[in-house]
Design a protein around this motif. Sequence first.
Motif, PDB file in Angstrom:
ATOM      1  N   ASN A  89       3.312   1.903   3.212  1.00  0.00           N
ATOM      2  CA  ASN A  89       4.298   2.963   3.095  1.00  0.00           C
ATOM      3  C   ASN A  89       3.845   4.190   3.875  1.00  0.00           C
ATOM      4  N   GLU A  90       4.658   4.603   4.827  1.00  0.00           N
ATOM      5  CA  GLU A  90       4.476   5.886   5.512  1.00  0.00           C
ATOM      6  C   GLU A  90       3.053   6.171   5.973  1.00  0.00           C
ATOM      7  N   PRO A  91       2.550   5.390   6.895  1.00  0.00           N
ATOM      8  CA  PRO A  91       1.212   5.723   7.415  1.00  0.00           C
ATOM      9  C   PRO A  91       1.150   7.125   8.036  1.00  0.00           C
ATOM     10  N   TRP A  92       2.280   7.651   8.498  1.00  0.00           N
ATOM     11  CA  TRP A  92       2.294   9.028   9.041  1.00  0.00           C
ATOM     12  C   TRP A  92       1.855  10.023   7.976  1.00  0.00           C
ATOM     13  N   VAL A  93       2.451   9.922   6.784  1.00  0.00           N
ATOM     14  CA  VAL A  93       2.093  10.857   5.706  1.00  0.00           C
ATOM     15  C   VAL A  93       0.639  10.664   5.299  1.00  0.00           C
ATOM     16  N   ALA A  94       0.248   9.407   5.121  1.00  0.00           N
ATOM     17  CA  ALA A  94      -1.133   9.146   4.690  1.00  0.00           C
ATOM     18  C   ALA A  94      -2.121   9.693   5.723  1.00  0.00           C
TER      19      ALA A  94
ATOM     20  N   LEU B 294      12.578   2.232   6.927  1.00  0.00           N
ATOM     21  CA  LEU B 294      12.649   3.657   7.242  1.00  0.00           C
ATOM     22  C   LEU B 294      12.796   4.495   5.975  1.00  0.00           C
ATOM     23  N   ASN B 295      11.920   5.468   5.827  1.00  0.00           N
ATOM     24  CA  ASN B 295      12.108   6.495   4.797  1.00  0.00           C
ATOM     25  C   ASN B 295      12.564   7.768   5.498  1.00  0.00           C
ATOM     26  N   HIS B 296      13.671   8.305   5.035  1.00  0.00           N
ATOM     27  CA  HIS B 296      14.221   9.487   5.719  1.00  0.00           C
ATOM     28  C   HIS B 296      14.639  10.537   4.697  1.00  0.00           C
TER      29      HIS B 296
ATOM     30  N   VAL C 171      -3.894  17.873   2.194  1.00  0.00           N
ATOM     31  CA  VAL C 171      -3.117  18.176   0.983  1.00  0.00           C
ATOM     32  C   VAL C 171      -2.846  16.939   0.123  1.00  0.00           C
ATOM     33  N   PHE C 172      -3.064  15.760   0.687  1.00  0.00           N
ATOM     34  CA  PHE C 172      -2.970  14.510  -0.070  1.00  0.00           C
ATOM     35  C   PHE C 172      -4.348  13.840  -0.016  1.00  0.00           C
ATOM     36  N   ALA C 173      -4.579  12.888  -0.936  1.00  0.00           N
ATOM     37  CA  ALA C 173      -5.844  12.158  -0.925  1.00  0.00           C
ATOM     38  C   ALA C 173      -5.997  11.441   0.418  1.00  0.00           C
TER      39      ALA C 173
ATOM     40  N   THR D 167      14.343   2.417   3.163  1.00  0.00           N
ATOM     41  CA  THR D 167      13.574   2.046   1.967  1.00  0.00           C
ATOM     42  C   THR D 167      13.334   3.260   1.066  1.00  0.00           C
ATOM     43  N   GLU D 168      13.701   4.457   1.554  1.00  0.00           N
ATOM     44  CA  GLU D 168      13.715   5.663   0.719  1.00  0.00           C
ATOM     45  C   GLU D 168      14.670   6.677   1.333  1.00  0.00           C
ATOM     46  N   ASN D 169      15.466   7.294   0.463  1.00  0.00           N
ATOM     47  CA  ASN D 169      16.244   8.472   0.824  1.00  0.00           C
ATOM     48  C   ASN D 169      16.624   9.100  -0.513  1.00  0.00           C
TER      49      ASN D 169
ATOM     50  N   ASN E  65      12.513  22.317  -0.512  1.00  0.00           N
ATOM     51  CA  ASN E  65      12.872  23.090   0.683  1.00  0.00           C
ATOM     52  C   ASN E  65      13.155  22.198   1.886  1.00  0.00           C
ATOM     53  N   TRP E  66      13.588  20.994   1.608  1.00  0.00           N
ATOM     54  CA  TRP E  66      14.008  20.092   2.680  1.00  0.00           C
ATOM     55  C   TRP E  66      15.514  20.261   2.852  1.00  0.00           C
ATOM     56  N   ALA E  67      15.941  20.402   4.112  1.00  0.00           N
ATOM     57  CA  ALA E  67      17.354  20.669   4.393  1.00  0.00           C
ATOM     58  C   ALA E  67      18.197  19.405   4.235  1.00  0.00           C
TER      59      ALA E  67
ATOM     60  N   ILE F 259      -1.467  12.156   8.302  1.00  0.00           N
ATOM     61  CA  ILE F 259      -1.356  13.601   8.564  1.00  0.00           C
ATOM     62  C   ILE F 259      -1.684  14.427   7.318  1.00  0.00           C
ATOM     63  N   LEU F 260      -1.077  14.066   6.185  1.00  0.00           N
ATOM     64  CA  LEU F 260      -1.308  14.881   4.983  1.00  0.00           C
ATOM     65  C   LEU F 260      -2.662  14.558   4.336  1.00  0.00           C
ATOM     66  N   GLY F 261      -3.110  13.295   4.509  1.00  0.00           N
ATOM     67  CA  GLY F 261      -4.385  12.888   3.901  1.00  0.00           C
ATOM     68  C   GLY F 261      -5.605  13.182   4.755  1.00  0.00           C
TER      69      GLY F 261
ATOM     70  N   ASN G 251       8.016   3.081   7.812  1.00  0.00           N
ATOM     71  CA  ASN G 251       7.606   4.367   8.385  1.00  0.00           C
ATOM     72  C   ASN G 251       8.586   5.443   7.955  1.00  0.00           C
ATOM     73  N   ASN G 252       8.112   6.682   7.958  1.00  0.00           N
ATOM     74  CA  ASN G 252       9.011   7.778   7.626  1.00  0.00           C
ATOM     75  C   ASN G 252       9.261   8.624   8.854  1.00  0.00           C
ATOM     76  N   CYS G 253      10.458   9.179   8.909  1.00  0.00           N
ATOM     77  CA  CYS G 253      10.740  10.109   9.999  1.00  0.00           C
ATOM     78  C   CYS G 253      11.892  11.032   9.621  1.00  0.00           C
TER      79      CYS G 253
ATOM     80  N   TYR H 205       0.833  -1.211   0.000  1.00  0.00           N
ATOM     81  CA  TYR H 205       0.000   0.000   0.000  1.00  0.00           C
ATOM     82  C   TYR H 205       0.859   1.248   0.000  1.00  0.00           C
ATOM     83  N   HIS H 206       0.884   1.915  -1.162  1.00  0.00           N
ATOM     84  CA  HIS H 206       1.592   3.199  -1.247  1.00  0.00           C
ATOM     85  C   HIS H 206       0.557   4.260  -1.641  1.00  0.00           C
ATOM     86  N   TRP H 207      -0.516   4.323  -0.842  1.00  0.00           N
ATOM     87  CA  TRP H 207      -1.480   5.441  -0.817  1.00  0.00           C
ATOM     88  C   TRP H 207      -2.592   5.427  -1.861  1.00  0.00           C
TER      89      TRP H 207
HETATM   90  C1  PNW Z   1       7.586   9.994   0.448  1.00  0.00           C
HETATM   91  N1  PNW Z   1       6.535  15.068   4.309  1.00  0.00           N
HETATM   92  O1  PNW Z   1       6.622  10.988   0.630  1.00  0.00           O
HETATM   93  C2  PNW Z   1       6.886   8.936  -0.371  1.00  0.00           C
HETATM   94  O2  PNW Z   1       6.993   7.637   0.127  1.00  0.00           O
HETATM   95  C3  PNW Z   1       7.201   9.004  -1.832  1.00  0.00           C
HETATM   96  O3  PNW Z   1       6.109   8.495  -2.537  1.00  0.00           O
HETATM   97  C4  PNW Z   1       7.552  10.428  -2.229  1.00  0.00           C
HETATM   98  O4  PNW Z   1       7.697  10.588  -3.600  1.00  0.00           O
HETATM   99  C5  PNW Z   1       8.836  10.777  -1.498  1.00  0.00           C
HETATM  100  O5  PNW Z   1       8.722  10.570  -0.112  1.00  0.00           O
HETATM  101  C6  PNW Z   1       9.297  12.213  -1.730  1.00  0.00           C
HETATM  102  O6  PNW Z   1       8.346  13.122  -1.253  1.00  0.00           O
HETATM  103  C7  PNW Z   1       6.677  11.995   1.551  1.00  0.00           C
HETATM  104  O7  PNW Z   1       5.830  16.062   4.104  1.00  0.00           O
HETATM  105  C8  PNW Z   1       5.819  13.057   1.364  1.00  0.00           C
HETATM  106  O8  PNW Z   1       7.183  14.946   5.375  1.00  0.00           O
HETATM  107  C9  PNW Z   1       5.767  14.074   2.275  1.00  0.00           C
HETATM  108  C10 PNW Z   1       6.582  14.034   3.387  1.00  0.00           C
HETATM  109  C11 PNW Z   1       7.457  12.974   3.585  1.00  0.00           C
HETATM  110  C12 PNW Z   1       7.502  11.946   2.659  1.00  0.00           C
END
Ligand code: PNW
Length: 460
Positions: A164-169, A292-294, A178-180, A365-367, A338-340, A171-173, A222-224, A118-120
């Motif tokens: 994938n990243e339930p935090w993004v799904a 981890l996606n970072h 801002v996301f679906a 799993t992502e950087n 604009n990510w540092a 918080i942003l969704g 998860n992403n962090c 599941y990637h959203w």
């Molecule tokens: C991840 N944030 O998304 C996703 O897993 C990818 O599909 C995406 O293309 C990639 O990172 C780059 O954005 C994120 O706002 C989207 O913190 C937003 C955030 C983090 C990760």
Amino acid sequence: MKTFPNDFIWGTATSSYQIEGATKLHGKGPSIWDAFSSIPGKVHNGETGDIACDHYHTFKEDIQLMKNMGVKAYRFSIAWARVMPTGKDKINEAGIQFYSDLIDELLKADIVPWVTLYHWDLPLALQLENDGWLGTSLPHYFAAYADLCFERFGDRVKNWITLNEPWVASILGYGQGVFAPGRISTSEPYLAGHHFILAHAKAVHIYRNKYSHQNGKIGITNNCDWREPLTDSKEDKEAAERALEFFLAWFADPIYKGDYPKTMKERLGDRLPKFSSEEKDMIKGTSDFFGLNHYTTMYAAHNDGNKKEQSVYGNGGISEDQHVDLSLDDNWKLTSMNWAVVPWGCKKLLQWIDARYDKPDIYITENGCAYNDELVNGEVNDQERLDFYQGYLKACQEAISEGVKLKGYFAWSFMDNFEWASGYDKRFGLHYVDFKTLKRTPKKSALWFGEVIKNNTADI
Ligand code: PNW
């Protein structure tokens, strides 16, 4: 020369909606991202994933490009609505065939598939019928879909990522819209998150109970970001820790420790659903590895509640719950998101995970990073991306040499693609995609990454 362990997994990653296109072809059902991106104003320039990179038709060429780079593994996701057009019951055999062919082609190229379930891109029918992830039956439907994937692909796929990243799904969704599916709420993210965790755990139980003979591994990604205390004060140190708990421990604590972090329970009260004791037992221990996606780092400072919290993620969110102010150092370089760019933050985060979750096997799993790449005389000189990867990979190597069990690294992304609400403007790829002709060109960073893989070091 500092090298990575011999069995280190080098890969690249993508996701279904971001690259496949063919959103209506061969029986695929609509997803919430098909619906969301068709609403004017939701995506930059009104762009959609209708065609994206057309990977549905070009996967063989794309796999050849991966092979040219020498990647050992490829992380992609399955579009739920391609294999189950309404998310349940009826199976679309043409969709199964697509992923089956993709997997076979990867194995033929000696590339190990890592599959995200599941990637959203939730089937739209489940959004309409069940309120999406707010619906209590979603864990059940997700588990049934996962079961189908294990049954059809598990003979060849040995590495599974449930979500994938339930935090993004969440918080942003469900928080900022801002996301679906575009919901704005201060409580729904926690309800959606709750159902994500239950869905993940149910799928893992099915995998372990019914498919243990497949001898695969299953986990969650998860992403962090890293949160560095702005000052040495006790308040700021606690604020940074709290920010990490609301970010990563929200999802990782139930899975590794059996329940939500104490600070979330205290601060959120009734807005945070509770797990029954049976659910806690069911959830605990349901990850064979830590995905981890970072991407980035920010400073965190205590906010006493008298002024509005500053947050990168916009004002409609729920960062208020944390009483944390986030900020950047003026000296940090920024990507086009604009990510540092802060490699040491990656190392500190790896060490934080290592300590809090008792030395799990970690896979990044992502950087990666977005820059305004241009194709000039057939070449893309993305030196900034090369520098980014070199910095982050060196930080990873240091973490490993100091004892962190980092086992693999997937660059996001294999190629430029549909960057969600930002559309095609933000280029994260190792390969440049001309979105008019869909021609792919390896960027300088792709060639360099190939050398990294070959020599097993970022010291080049
Ligand atoms: C991840 N944030 O998304 C996703 O897993 C990818 O599909 C995406 O293309 C990639 O990172 C780059 O954005 C994120 O706002 C989207 O913190 C937003 C955030 C983090 C990760």
